[in-house]
Design a protein around this motif. Structure first.
Motif, PDB file in Angstrom:
ATOM      1  N   UNK A  41       0.837  -1.201   0.000  1.00 55.55           N
ATOM      2  CA  UNK A  41       0.000   0.000   0.000  1.00 55.55           C
ATOM      3  C   UNK A  41       0.873   1.252   0.000  1.00 55.55           C
ATOM      4  N   UNK A  42       1.879   1.258   0.849  1.00 57.62           N
ATOM      5  CA  UNK A  42       2.768   2.420   0.953  1.00 57.62           C
ATOM      6  C   UNK A  42       3.526   2.652  -0.350  1.00 57.62           C
ATOM      7  N   UNK A  43       4.035   1.573  -0.943  1.00 53.54           N
ATOM      8  CA  UNK A  43       4.766   1.688  -2.209  1.00 53.54           C
ATOM      9  C   UNK A  43       3.861   2.195  -3.324  1.00 53.54           C
ATOM     10  N   UNK A  44       2.641   1.647  -3.389  1.00 56.79           N
ATOM     11  CA  UNK A  44       1.705   2.082  -4.417  1.00 56.79           C
ATOM     12  C   UNK A  44       1.421   3.574  -4.294  1.00 56.79           C
ATOM     13  N   UNK A  45       1.156   4.009  -3.049  1.00 56.87           N
ATOM     14  CA  UNK A  45       0.810   5.410  -2.830  1.00 56.87           C
ATOM     15  C   UNK A  45       1.984   6.328  -3.158  1.00 56.87           C
ATOM     16  N   UNK A  77       1.291  13.621   9.207  1.00 61.39           N
ATOM     17  CA  UNK A  77       0.412  12.528   9.639  1.00 61.39           C
ATOM     18  C   UNK A  77      -0.915  13.116  10.099  1.00 61.39           C
ATOM     19  N   UNK A  78      -2.015  12.446   9.740  1.00 57.65           N
ATOM     20  CA  UNK A  78      -3.325  12.969  10.120  1.00 57.65           C
ATOM     21  C   UNK A  78      -4.315  11.822  10.302  1.00 57.65           C
ATOM     22  N   UNK A  79      -4.404  11.337  11.533  1.00 57.25           N
ATOM     23  CA  UNK A  79      -5.299  10.216  11.832  1.00 57.25           C
ATOM     24  C   UNK A  79      -6.762  10.576  11.607  1.00 57.25           C
ATOM     25  N   UNK A 103       3.049   4.944  13.436  1.00 58.17           N
ATOM     26  CA  UNK A 103       4.354   5.614  13.360  1.00 58.17           C
ATOM     27  C   UNK A 103       5.290   4.912  12.376  1.00 58.17           C
ATOM     28  N   UNK A 104       5.481   3.593  12.464  1.00 58.62           N
ATOM     29  CA  UNK A 104       6.344   2.942  11.476  1.00 58.62           C
ATOM     30  C   UNK A 104       5.812   3.061  10.045  1.00 58.62           C
ATOM     31  N   UNK A 109       6.528   5.439   4.807  1.00 57.00           N
ATOM     32  CA  UNK A 109       5.987   6.188   3.679  1.00 57.00           C
ATOM     33  C   UNK A 109       6.889   7.371   3.337  1.00 57.00           C
ATOM     34  N   UNK A 110       7.377   8.071   4.343  1.00 55.89           N
ATOM     35  CA  UNK A 110       8.293   9.189   4.105  1.00 55.89           C
ATOM     36  C   UNK A 110       9.544   8.683   3.380  1.00 55.89           C
ATOM     37  N   UNK A 111      10.107   7.564   3.823  1.00 55.98           N
ATOM     38  CA  UNK A 111      11.277   6.976   3.152  1.00 55.98           C
ATOM     39  C   UNK A 111      10.973   6.663   1.689  1.00 55.98           C
ATOM     40  N   UNK A 112       9.823   6.063   1.445  1.00 55.95           N
ATOM     41  CA  UNK A 112       9.451   5.702   0.076  1.00 55.95           C
ATOM     42  C   UNK A 112       9.232   6.938  -0.793  1.00 55.95           C
ATOM     43  N   UNK A 113       8.682   8.000  -0.231  1.00 55.24           N
ATOM     44  CA  UNK A 113       8.532   9.248  -0.984  1.00 55.24           C
ATOM     45  C   UNK A 113       9.904   9.824  -1.322  1.00 55.24           C
ATOM     46  N   UNK A 114      10.823   9.770  -0.379  1.00 55.27           N
ATOM     47  CA  UNK A 114      12.174  10.267  -0.637  1.00 55.27           C
ATOM     48  C   UNK A 114      12.843   9.462  -1.744  1.00 55.27           C
ATOM     49  N   UNK A 115      12.655   8.156  -1.727  1.00 60.09           N
ATOM     50  CA  UNK A 115      13.216   7.308  -2.782  1.00 60.09           C
ATOM     51  C   UNK A 115      12.592   7.640  -4.133  1.00 60.09           C
TER      52      UNK A 115
END
Length: 152
Positions: A41-45, A77-79, A103-104, A109-115
């Motif tokens: 999900x995170x990678x797709x987004x 982040x926005x729950x 949190x993880x 997700x932040x790491x994946x956006x940076x990549x």
């Protein structure tokens, strides 16, 4: 994962009067997570956000991505994106992931956006009382959800 994408000319997040993250032209991403969100999900987004062609080209058509315009990204982040307003007037957040899970997911997700962008991304602070300011450009605001990929 649910995300609100806002094309901005500027955005910033303050915590207790101190600027934590700040960008110029780019995207403000408000990200919410559920307990069943996965790495896929995170990678797709991250891939979808990085590739969205929502910036104007020389003919004023939305043909360019955040990468094409060398834009910046601020992820908050926005729950509350998982608020349920089905019953009564007080929203329930039972669908939002608890902090130990969220949190993880947020950090990954932040790491994946940076990549995906090939450069650092600005962030808020998970769980903090944040003051977010932005100048929405367009306005362009898009909502995406990994549980509804068929719509996006």
């Amino acid at each position: 994962m649910r995300i609100v994408i806002q094309r901005v000319t500027q955005a910033a997040v303050e915590i207790e009067g101190t600027v934590k993250g700040q960008i110029g032209l780019g995207l403000l991403l408000l990200a919410g997570f559920t307990a069943d969100d996965t790495e896929e999900d995170l990678k797709w987004m991250a891939g979808k956000v990085a590739g969205l062609r929502i910036f104007s080209d020389t003919e004023d058509k939305m043909n360019l991505s955040i990468k094409d315009v060398n834009g910046e990204v601020l992820v908050i982040s926005q729950f509350t994106l998982y608020a349920s307003t089905k019953k009564g007037n007080r929203p329930s957040y039972i669908y939002a992931a608890p902090p130990a899970v969220a949190v993880p997911l947020y950090e990954r997700f932040v790491e994946l956006m940076e990549q995906a962008l090939g450069k650092p991304v600005q962030t808020g602070e998970f769980g903090a009382d944040m003051k977010v300011s932005l100048r929405n450009d367009g306005p362009v605001t898009i909502v995406m959800d990994t549980k509804q990929k068929d719509l996006f």
